[in-house]
Design a protein around this motif. Structure first.
Motif, PDB file in Angstrom:
ATOM      1  N   ILE A  51      32.796   5.935  12.566  1.00  0.00           N
ATOM      2  CA  ILE A  51      32.785   4.963  12.883  1.00  0.00           C
ATOM      3  C   ILE A  51      32.660   2.933  12.798  1.00  0.00           C
ATOM      4  CG2 ILE A  51      30.250   3.481  13.325  1.00  0.00           C
ATOM      5  CD1 ILE A  51      28.828   5.419  12.437  1.00  0.00           C
ATOM      6  N   TYR A  52      33.773   2.911  11.352  1.00  0.00           N
ATOM      7  CA  TYR A  52      34.241   1.695  11.455  1.00  0.00           C
ATOM      8  C   TYR A  52      35.290   1.665  12.113  1.00  0.00           C
ATOM      9  CZ  TYR A  52      36.789  -2.554  10.055  1.00  0.00           C
ATOM     10  OH  TYR A  52      36.928  -3.672  10.001  1.00  0.00           O
ATOM     11  N   GLY A  53      36.673   2.681  11.813  1.00  0.00           N
ATOM     12  CA  GLY A  53      37.936   2.962  12.446  1.00  0.00           C
ATOM     13  C   GLY A  53      37.825   2.766  14.175  1.00  0.00           C
ATOM     14  N   VAL A  54      36.984   3.639  14.912  1.00  0.00           N
ATOM     15  CA  VAL A  54      36.473   3.293  16.357  1.00  0.00           C
ATOM     16  C   VAL A  54      36.289   2.010  16.553  1.00  0.00           C
ATOM     17  CG1 VAL A  54      36.028   4.583  18.436  1.00  0.00           C
ATOM     18  CG2 VAL A  54      36.676   5.609  16.539  1.00  0.00           C
ATOM     19  N   MET A  55      34.834   1.194  15.913  1.00  0.00           N
ATOM     20  CA  MET A  55      34.275   0.074  16.436  1.00  0.00           C
ATOM     21  C   MET A  55      33.802  -0.942  15.822  1.00  0.00           C
ATOM     22  SD  MET A  55      31.124   2.622  16.876  1.00  0.00           S
ATOM     23  CE  MET A  55      29.737   1.467  18.030  1.00  0.00           C
ATOM     24  N   ARG A  56      35.329  -0.910  14.035  1.00  0.00           N
ATOM     25  CA  ARG A  56      35.304  -1.898  14.087  1.00  0.00           C
ATOM     26  C   ARG A  56      33.587  -2.484  13.158  1.00  0.00           C
ATOM     27  NH1 ARG A  56      38.830  -0.112  13.124  1.00  0.00           N
ATOM     28  NH2 ARG A  56      41.481  -0.695  14.003  1.00  0.00           N
ATOM     29  N   ILE A  57      32.410  -1.252  13.294  1.00  0.00           N
ATOM     30  CA  ILE A  57      31.432  -2.009  12.903  1.00  0.00           C
ATOM     31  C   ILE A  57      30.791  -1.207  11.438  1.00  0.00           C
ATOM     32  CG2 ILE A  57      29.316  -1.824  12.811  1.00  0.00           C
ATOM     33  CD1 ILE A  57      28.860  -2.529  15.848  1.00  0.00           C
ATOM     34  N   VAL A  58      30.391  -2.191  10.112  1.00  0.00           N
ATOM     35  CA  VAL A  58      30.244  -1.346   9.219  1.00  0.00           C
ATOM     36  C   VAL A  58      28.635  -1.542   9.494  1.00  0.00           C
ATOM     37  CG1 VAL A  58      30.196  -1.845   6.960  1.00  0.00           C
ATOM     38  CG2 VAL A  58      32.480  -2.714   7.345  1.00  0.00           C
ATOM     39  N   ASN A  59      28.572  -0.347   9.401  1.00  0.00           N
ATOM     40  CA  ASN A  59      27.114  -0.058   9.479  1.00  0.00           C
ATOM     41  C   ASN A  59      26.343   0.610   8.631  1.00  0.00           C
ATOM     42  OD1 ASN A  59      25.013   1.226  10.721  1.00  0.00           O
ATOM     43  ND2 ASN A  59      25.261   3.262  11.146  1.00  0.00           N
ATOM     44  N   LEU A  60      25.434  -0.908   8.165  1.00  0.00           N
ATOM     45  CA  LEU A  60      24.124  -1.424   6.943  1.00  0.00           C
ATOM     46  C   LEU A  60      23.463  -0.036   6.461  1.00  0.00           C
ATOM     47  CD1 LEU A  60      25.116  -4.918   5.761  1.00  0.00           C
ATOM     48  CD2 LEU A  60      26.493  -2.772   4.636  1.00  0.00           C
ATOM     49  N   ALA A  61      23.521   0.290   8.006  1.00  0.00           N
ATOM     50  CA  ALA A  61      22.218   1.271   8.506  1.00  0.00           C
ATOM     51  C   ALA A  61      22.833   3.105   8.156  1.00  0.00           C
ATOM     52  CB  ALA A  61      21.375   1.677   9.246  1.00  0.00           C
ATOM     53  N   HIS A  62      23.595   3.106   7.405  1.00  0.00           N
ATOM     54  CA  HIS A  62      24.469   4.815   7.987  1.00  0.00           C
ATOM     55  C   HIS A  62      23.474   5.274   6.957  1.00  0.00           C
ATOM     56  CE1 HIS A  62      26.996   7.441   9.435  1.00  0.00           C
ATOM     57  NE2 HIS A  62      27.205   7.728   7.853  1.00  0.00           N
ATOM     58  N   GLY A  63      23.369   5.600   4.918  1.00  0.00           N
ATOM     59  CA  GLY A  63      22.847   5.564   4.507  1.00  0.00           C
ATOM     60  C   GLY A  63      21.071   6.215   4.688  1.00  0.00           C
ATOM     61  N   ASN A  64      20.728   5.449   6.110  1.00  0.00           N
ATOM     62  CA  ASN A  64      19.143   5.954   6.663  1.00  0.00           C
ATOM     63  C   ASN A  64      19.278   6.601   7.039  1.00  0.00           C
ATOM     64  OD1 ASN A  64      19.228   2.523   5.827  1.00  0.00           O
ATOM     65  ND2 ASN A  64      17.781   3.423   5.069  1.00  0.00           N
ATOM     66  N   LEU A  65      20.558   6.946   8.251  1.00  0.00           N
ATOM     67  CA  LEU A  65      20.867   8.037   8.937  1.00  0.00           C
ATOM     68  C   LEU A  65      20.785   9.351   7.826  1.00  0.00           C
ATOM     69  CD1 LEU A  65      22.650   5.935  11.271  1.00  0.00           C
ATOM     70  CD2 LEU A  65      20.892   7.663  11.846  1.00  0.00           C
ATOM     71  N   PHE A  66      21.652   9.483   6.837  1.00  0.00           N
ATOM     72  CA  PHE A  66      21.720  10.526   6.463  1.00  0.00           C
ATOM     73  C   PHE A  66      20.423  10.564   5.498  1.00  0.00           C
ATOM     74  CE2 PHE A  66      21.669  11.362   1.248  1.00  0.00           C
ATOM     75  CZ  PHE A  66      22.455  11.751   1.445  1.00  0.00           C
ATOM     76  N   ALA A  67      19.583   9.796   4.948  1.00  0.00           N
ATOM     77  CA  ALA A  67      18.020   9.651   4.477  1.00  0.00           C
ATOM     78  C   ALA A  67      17.426  10.789   5.578  1.00  0.00           C
ATOM     79  CB  ALA A  67      17.193   8.496   4.537  1.00  0.00           C
ATOM     80  N   PHE A  68      18.168   9.747   6.862  1.00  0.00           N
ATOM     81  CA  PHE A  68      16.995  11.125   8.162  1.00  0.00           C
ATOM     82  C   PHE A  68      16.853  12.437   8.628  1.00  0.00           C
ATOM     83  CE2 PHE A  68      14.049  10.358  12.172  1.00  0.00           C
ATOM     84  CZ  PHE A  68      13.732   9.210  11.738  1.00  0.00           C
ATOM     85  N   GLY A  69      18.229  12.479   8.314  1.00  0.00           N
ATOM     86  CA  GLY A  69      18.654  14.326   8.627  1.00  0.00           C
ATOM     87  C   GLY A  69      18.093  14.842   7.113  1.00  0.00           C
ATOM     88  N   ALA A  70      18.014  14.177   6.025  1.00  0.00           N
ATOM     89  CA  ALA A  70      17.480  15.541   4.977  1.00  0.00           C
ATOM     90  C   ALA A  70      16.200  15.057   5.326  1.00  0.00           C
ATOM     91  CB  ALA A  70      18.028  13.907   3.947  1.00  0.00           C
ATOM     92  N   PHE A  71      15.298  14.065   5.397  1.00  0.00           N
ATOM     93  CA  PHE A  71      13.811  14.267   5.659  1.00  0.00           C
ATOM     94  C   PHE A  71      13.365  15.250   6.764  1.00  0.00           C
ATOM     95  CE2 PHE A  71      13.315  10.461   2.991  1.00  0.00           C
ATOM     96  CZ  PHE A  71      11.937  10.842   1.474  1.00  0.00           C
ATOM     97  N   VAL A  72      13.926  15.012   8.242  1.00  0.00           N
ATOM     98  CA  VAL A  72      13.879  15.764   9.627  1.00  0.00           C
ATOM     99  C   VAL A  72      14.097  17.259   8.691  1.00  0.00           C
ATOM    100  CG1 VAL A  72      14.511  16.847  11.286  1.00  0.00           C
ATOM    101  CG2 VAL A  72      14.479  13.998  10.954  1.00  0.00           C
ATOM    102  N   ALA A  73      15.277  17.147   8.174  1.00  0.00           N
ATOM    103  CA  ALA A  73      15.252  19.093   7.809  1.00  0.00           C
ATOM    104  C   ALA A  73      14.905  19.567   7.075  1.00  0.00           C
ATOM    105  CB  ALA A  73      17.619  19.359   7.159  1.00  0.00           C
ATOM    106  N   ALA A  74      13.867  18.839   5.626  1.00  0.00           N
ATOM    107  CA  ALA A  74      13.095  19.318   4.695  1.00  0.00           C
ATOM    108  C   ALA A  74      11.614  19.078   5.701  1.00  0.00           C
ATOM    109  CB  ALA A  74      12.915  17.949   3.715  1.00  0.00           C
ATOM    110  N   TRP A  75      11.027  18.861   5.740  1.00  0.00           N
ATOM    111  CA  TRP A  75       9.514  18.461   6.727  1.00  0.00           C
ATOM    112  C   TRP A  75       9.554  19.841   7.920  1.00  0.00           C
ATOM    113  CZ3 TRP A  75       8.761  18.823  12.074  1.00  0.00           C
ATOM    114  CH2 TRP A  75       7.080  18.129  12.377  1.00  0.00           C
ATOM    115  N   THR A  76      11.059  19.581   9.175  1.00  0.00           N
ATOM    116  CA  THR A  76      11.074  21.040   9.742  1.00  0.00           C
ATOM    117  C   THR A  76      11.210  22.670   8.829  1.00  0.00           C
ATOM    118  OG1 THR A  76      12.428  19.878  10.759  1.00  0.00           O
ATOM    119  CG2 THR A  76      12.154  21.834  11.300  1.00  0.00           C
ATOM    120  N   VAL A  77      12.309  22.333   7.755  1.00  0.00           N
ATOM    121  CA  VAL A  77      11.724  23.891   7.202  1.00  0.00           C
ATOM    122  C   VAL A  77      10.301  24.146   5.938  1.00  0.00           C
ATOM    123  CG1 VAL A  77      13.402  24.894   4.644  1.00  0.00           C
ATOM    124  CG2 VAL A  77      14.100  24.020   6.771  1.00  0.00           C
ATOM    125  N   GLY A  78      10.137  23.222   5.903  1.00  0.00           N
ATOM    126  CA  GLY A  78       8.824  22.799   5.425  1.00  0.00           C
ATOM    127  C   GLY A  78       7.715  23.209   5.838  1.00  0.00           C
TER     128      GLY A  78
END
Lengths: 327, 292
Positions: free
Chosen positions: B28-55
């Protein structure tokens, strides 16, 4: 009076009523509100320091929690190891410790600008956070270190005196005086030749260099002053909070310092002060009102950046200017 | 010898997850020159969606092997979220100073952190049956969970897939062209807005994938995003903002140092990582593989 620069005269004219209002405040409002304002004024000192870098030198630090936290922990260590509880010594310890750390980190950071500066400041602040977090036998880990009520100018809290009353009166005035002194010092700094040189660096680094400004050196001094202001704020903050934890070293707290500076408007002198006080009310309100206070603050920040990029003070000045033009 | 192998595997395990997070951040930085401080939250979001769906599905009629595929719900939802965020919140800021870009992503970080709490509540979600379901392998005298090996494989495949995607496809050429010179790419007829949204979505997909694959092992907990972001930062700073090779090397280095740190110097493990990042920045401000 006539020899005073116009800007300074305007400041005194505007500040006079505000100072009077701040001075009578504890007699008018609840102790709770006074303590809340103390927090706001303390954050304002940190924001003033932060803005010397962002607004006046053009460097966005994402690691100012480091200096605030060092100031706070210096107080806690002074109490823990030297067994003193004099507020004057606390402030001295906080200022000295943050000066040392800011001088060191500054040496490293000011070689870079833009995003690299932001990331480097962030990385270094995280070093301190992880140390405070992991060395629990020194720092208390996540439990933090307790700092009970200190003595102010040699006078300790009276036996049986309510702590809230103490914080809302004597401690409030203590903070207020230091806050006013900090504002005065910062005003002198940004209007001095040194401050003008910083603004020249911000606007055009190459030109500043050509007219003889030692860019690197000036940035370092600005960094140092900025860190000391944050450290002073940290030192004042601990007795009020009663406790220092690694949370105040975490990068998200740096983000809050950026937040309130932008909220007030980093293009103005008064912006960070207004922003810090308003942010403190906003956060206290949000925390008391909902568990989803982070989301509330996030939405405010996004709307602010989208709609009012010049912040509260910047927007107010623009509206004022418009009104005067149409009148 | 066995312990050495176990340490090596653990390092690779960290590196695999870190690469998925940091690779997306760097892309994302390489293409858009944006440091995404919310990137970790997308990681967390993926985790929660996966855990919830499988659960939802665990214990039901769904055969277990299929459940591992269901984890992929995480990355897809994270990607969809990314595709919604970029045009609405980030696009207005490309022409504004960097301060505003950092602030908008910081605001986004605050919002997403609580969004997870709002949707899934304050308690961790776990699907450890998937972790235990794979059993373990005997490596010499020691036992190693098979799932960890699977994570390493997924991380490796993701790195290889991404490399092929960026260096061997038409889309990759457009992406690299935009990254090198956005104006020139635009002049050549590249729809920069579309490339940006695609790059951001891809980065979020990787973060979500990272989140989904750690779920069987660690579960999904509040605050995992902020922790992950900081480590990902260390990785991209070491490797060089915007460089995928850098993210890979950085992830491996951080993986090894973390494993050594946890074994030999647990108190200063995190501090050593940040100091490493600061050290690299001092010698090469653009990182080992970055271009200034």
């Amino acid at each position: 009076m006539s020899s005073m620069p116009a800007a300074t005269r305007r400041l005194l004219l505007a500040a006079g009523p505000i100072i009077v209002a701040l001075a009578v405040l504890p007699y008018v409002v609840d102790p709770y509100d006074t303590v809340l304002l103390s927090y706001g004024l303390i954050f304002a000192i940190a924001a003033l320091g932060f803005n010397l870098l962002l607004g006046y030198t053009g460097l966005l630090s994402f690691g100012h929690s480091a200096y605030f936290g060092v100031g706070a922990y210096a107080v806690a260590f002074t109490l823990k190891y030297l067994k003193v509880s004099s507020m004057e010594l606390f402030v001295l310890a906080g200022v000295l410790a943050s000066a040392v750390v800011a001088a060191l980190f500054g040496l490293i950071c000011v070689r870079y600008t833009r995003i690299y500066f932001s990331i480097l400041t962030l990385a270094l602040s995280q070093v301190l956070w992880s140390l405070a977090f992991k060395f629990f036998w020194v720092t208390g880990g996540t439990d933090g270190l307790r700092v009970p009520t200190p003595t102010l100018l040699g006078v300790s809290i009276g036996a049986g005196q309510d702590k809230m009353t103490f914080l809302a009166h004597r401690y409030y005035y203590y903070v207020l005086v230091i806050f006013l002194a900090a504002v005065g010092v910062m005003w002198v700094i940004v209007h001095s030749p040194f401050g003008k040189a910083l603004q020249a660096i911000r606007d055009n680094e190459t030109r500043a260099e050509f007219v003889g400004v030692q860019v690197w050196h000036y940035r370092w001094i600005a960094f140092l002053i900025s860190g000391v202001f944050a450290g002073l704020a940290g030192a004042l903050w601990v007795p009020l909070n009663g406790l220092t934890t690694p949370d105040i070293l975490l990068w998200t707290f740096s983000g809050e310092i950026v937040f309130f500076t932008v909220l007030g408007g980093f293009g103005t002198f008064a912006g960070p002060i207004v922003g810090a006080v308003v942010f403190n009310y906003l956060k206290t309100f949000a925390v008391g009102y909902t568990v989803y206070w982070q989301m509330f603050l996030g939405v405010v920040l996004v709307l602010l950046v989208l709609g009012l990029p010049t912040g509260i003070v910047g927007t107010a000045i623009r509206l004022w200017g418009k009104r005067r033009k149409t009148a | 010898m066995d312990t050495l192998l176990i340490h090596a595997l653990n390092s690779l395990l960290y590196a695999a997850v870190l690469f998925l997070i940091a690779g997306g951040l760097s892309l994302i930085y390489g293409v858009m020159r944006i440091v995404n401080l919310a990137h970790g939250n997308l990681f967390a979001f993926g985790a929660f969606v996966a855990a919830w769906t499988v659960g939802r599905l665990v214990g039901g009629p769904t055969p277990t092997p299929l459940l591992y595929l269901v984890l992929l719900a995480g990355p897809f939802v994270a990607a969809a979220l990314g595709a919604a965020i970029e045009p609405t919140l980030l696009r207005p800021f490309y022409k504004r100073p960097e301060e505003y870009q950092l602030l908008i992503t910081f605001g986004l970080q605050l919002i997403l952190e609580d969004l997870v709490r709002l949707i899934w509540g304050p308690y961790p979600l776990t699907v450890s049956s998937l972790y235990e379901g794979m059993g373990s392998l005997n490596i010499g005298e020691s036992i190693y969970p098979t799932y960890n090996l699977a994570v390493i494989v997924v991380g490796g495949l993701a790195a290889a897939g991404l490399w092929a995607f960026i260096y061997r496809t038409q889309f990759g050429i457009v992406l690299r062209a935009t990254s090198q010179n956005m104006r020139m790419a635009q002049a050549m007829g590249v729809n920069v807005n579309r490339v940006y949204v695609q790059a951001f979505t891809l980065g979020c997909f990787m973060a979500g994938l990272g989140g989904a694959i750690v779920v069987p092992q660690q579960g999904a907990v509040l605050g995992m995003g902020v922790d992950a972001l900081i480590l990902a930062f260390v990785v991209v700073v070491i490797g060089g903002l915007g460089s995928l090779e850098g993210a890979l090397i950085g992830a491996l280095m951080v993986g090894v140092v973390r494993e050594l740190g946890i074994t030999f110097f647990p108190e200063v493990e995190l501090a050593v990582l940040y100091l490493m990042a600061a050290g690299v920045l001092l010698v090469r401000p653009a990182g080992l593989f970055g271009r200034a």
